[in-house]
Design an enzyme around this catalytic site. Sequence first.
Site, PDB file in Angstrom:
ATOM      1  CG  HIS A  61      -1.905   1.149   1.188  1.00 39.73           C
ATOM      2  ND1 HIS A  61      -2.949   1.258   2.078  1.00 39.73           N
ATOM      3  CD2 HIS A  61      -2.001   2.253   0.390  1.00 39.73           C
ATOM      4  CE1 HIS A  61      -3.643   2.362   1.813  1.00 39.73           C
ATOM      5  NE2 HIS A  61      -3.078   2.984   0.800  1.00 39.73           N
ATOM      6  CD  GLU A 115       0.283   5.346  -1.175  1.00 42.81           C
ATOM      7  OE1 GLU A 115       1.093   5.364  -0.227  1.00 42.81           O
ATOM      8  OE2 GLU A 115      -0.946   5.510  -1.015  1.00 42.81           O
ATOM      9  CG  HIS A 119       2.511   8.637   2.133  1.00 41.46           C
ATOM     10  ND1 HIS A 119       2.139   9.033   3.390  1.00 41.46           N
ATOM     11  CD2 HIS A 119       1.408   8.082   1.558  1.00 41.46           C
ATOM     12  CE1 HIS A 119       0.873   8.728   3.591  1.00 41.46           C
ATOM     13  NE2 HIS A 119       0.398   8.147   2.502  1.00 41.46           N
TER      14      HIS A 119
END
Length: 271
Positions: A61, A115, A119
């Site tokens: 993930h 992502e 992040h």
Amino acid sequence: MRLNFSIFIKLLMIQYLSVLCVSEDFDFFYFVQQWPGAYCDTKHSCCYPRTGKPAADFGIHGLWPQNKDGSYPQNCNPDSALDEDQISDLTSSLQKDWPSLSCPSSTGFRFWSHEWEKHGTCAESEEIDQHGYFEAALKLKEKANLLQALRNAGVCVCVCVCVDSQLFTFLFHVLIKEALIRYCLLTKMSCSAKYVAGIQPDDGFYDLGSIKEAIKDATGFTPGIECNIDPSKNSQIYQVFMCVDISGSEFIECPVVPKRRCASKVQFPKF
């Protein structure tokens, strides 16, 4: 000529300093893997990637910078969009180990871009660029083969032969062999006990503590577990959190274990 060289050096310095400015300090990473059966077994359902149904395995993930106080940085550099060319050599591995199950069906690049922007930009540094970020996550998955760890977990099987010589097998998801042997001895049958591989994605229910212990036995570190609730109100294993040092390469004990609610027994759904 010297003037042009000087300008070039200054531009490099500005670029380097800009990376340092947009990336933020953090204490460790959460490396998060999700079980596709639980993702899809919800009211929102799922869509397989354009490459087809992923393998029945935990998928990445994300790799998320975190702080020990429970906070986390995000969206640190809106100008740093993911460059597909930077990860072109990783695409096949990402499609296999980091598939997207969101709808509509996609190649996965939209998921990876999200992502990275949310992040990855907060971990961006001289050591971790776009390619390095995704490569680090892929290497971590190789180190933490969660499905194999769970399948290798020991459970006890009691094999009993009745008076009529018919063979019956009783499967108990218990960790203490002696407890199973005592059960066998209490019966009026000739019994033996042995360990077999245990925690399987078979829609069965397993002790949450046993799942954590199996992963710790395989990796050396205690995971955090997140569960979801399916339409039948079953608590299912959904995501596994492992903690990683700031280099993005080594697992560590979690300074902060993510607080996710799970039942004492959780379902491991098929996929």
